[in-house]
Design a protein around this motif. Structure first.
Motif, PDB file in Angstrom:
ATOM      1  N   SER A  37      -4.222   2.422  -5.055  1.00 22.88           N
ATOM      2  CA  SER A  37      -3.837   1.238  -4.282  1.00 22.88           C
ATOM      3  C   SER A  37      -2.989   1.625  -3.077  1.00 22.88           C
ATOM      4  O   SER A  37      -3.174   1.092  -1.971  1.00 22.88           O
ATOM      5  N   LEU A  38      -2.062   2.561  -3.264  1.00 23.90           N
ATOM      6  CA  LEU A  38      -1.222   3.006  -2.152  1.00 23.90           C
ATOM      7  C   LEU A  38      -2.059   3.704  -1.090  1.00 23.90           C
ATOM      8  O   LEU A  38      -1.876   3.467   0.108  1.00 23.90           O
ATOM      9  N   ILE A  39      -2.999   4.536  -1.504  1.00 24.54           N
ATOM     10  CA  ILE A  39      -3.891   5.192  -0.545  1.00 24.54           C
ATOM     11  C   ILE A  39      -4.691   4.144   0.226  1.00 24.54           C
ATOM     12  O   ILE A  39      -4.894   4.261   1.436  1.00 24.54           O
ATOM     13  N   GLY A  40      -5.122   3.095  -0.468  1.00 25.74           N
ATOM     14  CA  GLY A  40      -5.830   2.013   0.205  1.00 25.74           C
ATOM     15  C   GLY A  40      -4.991   1.355   1.286  1.00 25.74           C
ATOM     16  O   GLY A  40      -5.498   0.978   2.344  1.00 25.74           O
ATOM     17  N   GLN A  41      -3.686   1.219   1.032  1.00 27.03           N
ATOM     18  CA  GLN A  41      -2.785   0.654   2.045  1.00 27.03           C
ATOM     19  C   GLN A  41      -2.699   1.558   3.268  1.00 27.03           C
ATOM     20  O   GLN A  41      -2.628   1.082   4.401  1.00 27.03           O
ATOM     21  N   PHE A  42      -2.722   2.883   3.059  1.00 25.80           N
ATOM     22  CA  PHE A  42      -2.693   3.805   4.195  1.00 25.80           C
ATOM     23  C   PHE A  42      -3.909   3.589   5.085  1.00 25.80           C
ATOM     24  O   PHE A  42      -3.797   3.570   6.315  1.00 25.80           O
ATOM     25  N   LEU A  98       2.148  -5.156   7.436  1.00 28.55           N
ATOM     26  CA  LEU A  98       1.588  -3.878   7.008  1.00 28.55           C
ATOM     27  C   LEU A  98       2.663  -3.009   6.360  1.00 28.55           C
ATOM     28  O   LEU A  98       2.445  -2.396   5.314  1.00 28.55           O
ATOM     29  N   ALA A  99       3.838  -2.950   6.988  1.00 30.71           N
ATOM     30  CA  ALA A  99       4.935  -2.147   6.444  1.00 30.71           C
ATOM     31  C   ALA A  99       5.370  -2.678   5.080  1.00 30.71           C
ATOM     32  O   ALA A  99       5.653  -1.895   4.157  1.00 30.71           O
ATOM     33  N   GLN A 100       5.427  -3.982   4.946  1.00 29.57           N
ATOM     34  CA  GLN A 100       5.792  -4.571   3.657  1.00 29.57           C
ATOM     35  C   GLN A 100       4.799  -4.169   2.565  1.00 29.57           C
ATOM     36  O   GLN A 100       5.185  -3.824   1.445  1.00 29.57           O
ATOM     37  N   GLN A 101       3.524  -4.222   2.882  1.00 30.63           N
ATOM     38  CA  GLN A 101       2.497  -3.896   1.896  1.00 30.63           C
ATOM     39  C   GLN A 101       2.559  -2.425   1.496  1.00 30.63           C
ATOM     40  O   GLN A 101       2.375  -2.088   0.321  1.00 30.63           O
ATOM     41  N   VAL A 102       2.831  -1.552   2.469  1.00 35.35           N
ATOM     42  CA  VAL A 102       2.981  -0.136   2.140  1.00 35.35           C
ATOM     43  C   VAL A 102       4.185   0.071   1.224  1.00 35.35           C
ATOM     44  O   VAL A 102       4.113   0.818   0.237  1.00 35.35           O
ATOM     45  N   CYS A 103       5.287  -0.597   1.531  1.00 40.12           N
ATOM     46  CA  CYS A 103       6.484  -0.473   0.694  1.00 40.12           C
ATOM     47  C   CYS A 103       6.230  -0.972  -0.725  1.00 40.12           C
ATOM     48  O   CYS A 103       6.648  -0.341  -1.708  1.00 40.12           O
ATOM     49  N   GLN A 104       5.545  -2.086  -0.850  1.00 36.80           N
ATOM     50  CA  GLN A 104       5.234  -2.617  -2.174  1.00 36.80           C
ATOM     51  C   GLN A 104       4.332  -1.663  -2.944  1.00 36.80           C
ATOM     52  O   GLN A 104       4.502  -1.447  -4.150  1.00 36.80           O
ATOM     53  N   GLY A 105       3.355  -1.068  -2.230  1.00 36.11           N
ATOM     54  CA  GLY A 105       2.471  -0.099  -2.862  1.00 36.11           C
ATOM     55  C   GLY A 105       3.226   1.138  -3.324  1.00 36.11           C
ATOM     56  O   GLY A 105       2.973   1.670  -4.415  1.00 36.11           O
ATOM     57  N   ALA A 122       0.613  17.037  -5.384  1.00 36.26           N
ATOM     58  CA  ALA A 122      -0.194  15.989  -4.749  1.00 36.26           C
ATOM     59  C   ALA A 122       0.600  14.693  -4.635  1.00 36.26           C
ATOM     60  O   ALA A 122       0.512  13.977  -3.629  1.00 36.26           O
ATOM     61  N   GLN A 123       1.402  14.390  -5.652  1.00 42.84           N
ATOM     62  CA  GLN A 123       2.206  13.169  -5.615  1.00 42.84           C
ATOM     63  C   GLN A 123       3.313  13.267  -4.566  1.00 42.84           C
ATOM     64  O   GLN A 123       3.617  12.294  -3.882  1.00 42.84           O
ATOM     65  N   PHE A 124       3.926  14.449  -4.432  1.00 39.90           N
ATOM     66  CA  PHE A 124       4.896  14.620  -3.350  1.00 39.90           C
ATOM     67  C   PHE A 124       4.202  14.530  -1.992  1.00 39.90           C
ATOM     68  O   PHE A 124       4.805  14.074  -1.018  1.00 39.90           O
ATOM     69  N   GLY A 125       2.940  14.961  -1.935  1.00 40.75           N
ATOM     70  CA  GLY A 125       2.169  14.753  -0.709  1.00 40.75           C
ATOM     71  C   GLY A 125       2.020  13.283  -0.394  1.00 40.75           C
ATOM     72  O   GLY A 125       2.131  12.856   0.761  1.00 40.75           O
ATOM     73  N   THR A 180       3.543   8.454   2.761  1.00 42.79           N
ATOM     74  CA  THR A 180       4.247   7.165   2.833  1.00 42.79           C
ATOM     75  C   THR A 180       5.349   7.217   3.884  1.00 42.79           C
ATOM     76  O   THR A 180       5.500   6.289   4.693  1.00 42.79           O
ATOM     77  N   GLN A 181       6.105   8.308   3.874  1.00 41.62           N
ATOM     78  CA  GLN A 181       7.168   8.476   4.863  1.00 41.62           C
ATOM     79  C   GLN A 181       6.614   8.439   6.283  1.00 41.62           C
ATOM     80  O   GLN A 181       7.155   7.786   7.165  1.00 41.62           O
TER      81      GLN A 181
END
Length: 328
Positions: free
Chosen positions: A242-247, A269-276, A300-303, A308-309
């Motif tokens: 889901s987070l990748i989808g937000q990207f 968009l920023a809100q949705q990324v933060c929620q993800g 991979a998770q740190f990636g 996200t950053q």
């Protein structure tokens, strides 16, 4: 942005890539029909799917309106051209203003591993492979660091700034959404904190750890292990997908400088990324994988944390002119 690349790639399939348009003759019923299209005439729309990165285009219907062919016939022709593609990557890169390295990283996986298929209604759907997704994640880390913008992103930023100066809207916006903005800054700072902690613990090694976070790159691992031995994304949990989808939603929304996106669009968009990210951080504790010695998954998770950053830096700092402190 990815929608633009898909359109440009489709224009260049087979042997009908010209400098600025498709010129291809399709023989039917003894006659020849000439179709000329520029990439902007091949719109791709994202298909809602939580687990996949999927796009569709109605280009066959657009062409059918100019000819005696049916959408199904044109779709079959296009998919056949895609499957027989022999176009050189450097030719694609020159057309879409990408370097040879970027062409290989972004377009080769798309053309070789992207799945093109037709629907019963004559639409063409393109699903990005995991290898293509990994290429775009790497692209974000390298291109959205160090204050770099999209080719046309700068013009969008200027448009927002002019709008704010002319109408005095920015101050009012800050008053109305100060708490939400702080939450976004807090998420950005959390990403920075996680990466710094992993660096201190020796789980990863950052280049220039004392520099601005936008300059950070991974030194260890030298290459983020997004993919496993079967060329599948290690990040398979629904929260990760889901987070990748937000990207990719941000990539699509901010890639076309001609689109007059509002400040509110960027904010949402920023809100949705933060929620993800919050859902990912809640559901997938990275340090647990380190304890279990699942280092490739942890890397991979740190990636994903660094992506996200970068995305939040792009939205908040570059496009909305909101500060992104690494500590709060």
């Amino acid at each position: 942005m990815l929608q633009i690349r898909l359109s440009q790639s489709l224009c260049l399939q087979g042997d009908f890539g010209k400098a600025s348009y498709i010129s291809r003759r399709i023989s039917t019923d003894g006659g020849l029909q000439d179709f000329r299209l520029i990439p902007a005439e091949i719109p791709f729309k994202r298909v809602r799917d939580a687990s996949r990165i999927l796009y569709s285009t109605a280009i066959a219907h657009k062409l059918a309106a100019r000819s005696s062919l049916t959408p199904a016939q044109i779709t079959g022709y296009i998919l056949n051209s895609v499957s027989n593609n022999t176009l050189k990557l450097q030719d694609i890169g020159a057309f879409v203003s990408l370097s040879e390295t970027a062409s290989k990283t972004l377009l080769e996986p798309l053309l070789q591993d992207g799945t093109f298929q037709a629907t019963h209604s004559g639409l063409i759907q393109v699903e990005l492979s995991d290898r293509a997704i990994a290429g775009w994640l790497n692209w974000i880390i390298h291109q959205w660091g160090a204050g770099q913008l999209w080719e046309k992103g700068e013009g969008w930023q200027v448009n927002i700034a002019r709008m704010d100066r002319r109408h005095g809207e920015r101050t009012e916006r800050w008053k109305n959404c100060e708490a939400e903005t702080f939450a976004m800054q807090q998420t950005y700072a959390r990403c920075c904190s996680l990466l710094q902690m992993a660096h201190r613990e020796g789980v990863i090694t950052l280049s220039q750890p004392d520099a601005a976070p936008a300059l950070w790159q991974f030194m260890v691992p030298a290459w983020i292990p997004w993919l496993d031995g079967n060329i599948q994304l290690r990040l398979s949990h629904p929260s990760e997908r889901s987070l990748i989808g937000q990207f990719f939603k941000v990539l699509d929304a901010t890639g076309d400088g001609s689109s007059q996106r509002s400040w509110n669009d960027c904010f949402c968009l920023a809100q949705q990324v933060c929620q993800g990210f919050q859902a990912f951080h809640r559901d997938r504790p990275i340090w647990h994988n380190i304890i279990e010695q699942s280092f490739d998954l942890a890397h991979a998770q740190f990636g994903l944390v660094m992506v996200t950053q970068r995305v939040l830096y792009h939205l908040l700092n570059q496009l909305m002119n909101i500060s992104t402190p690494s500590e709060l």
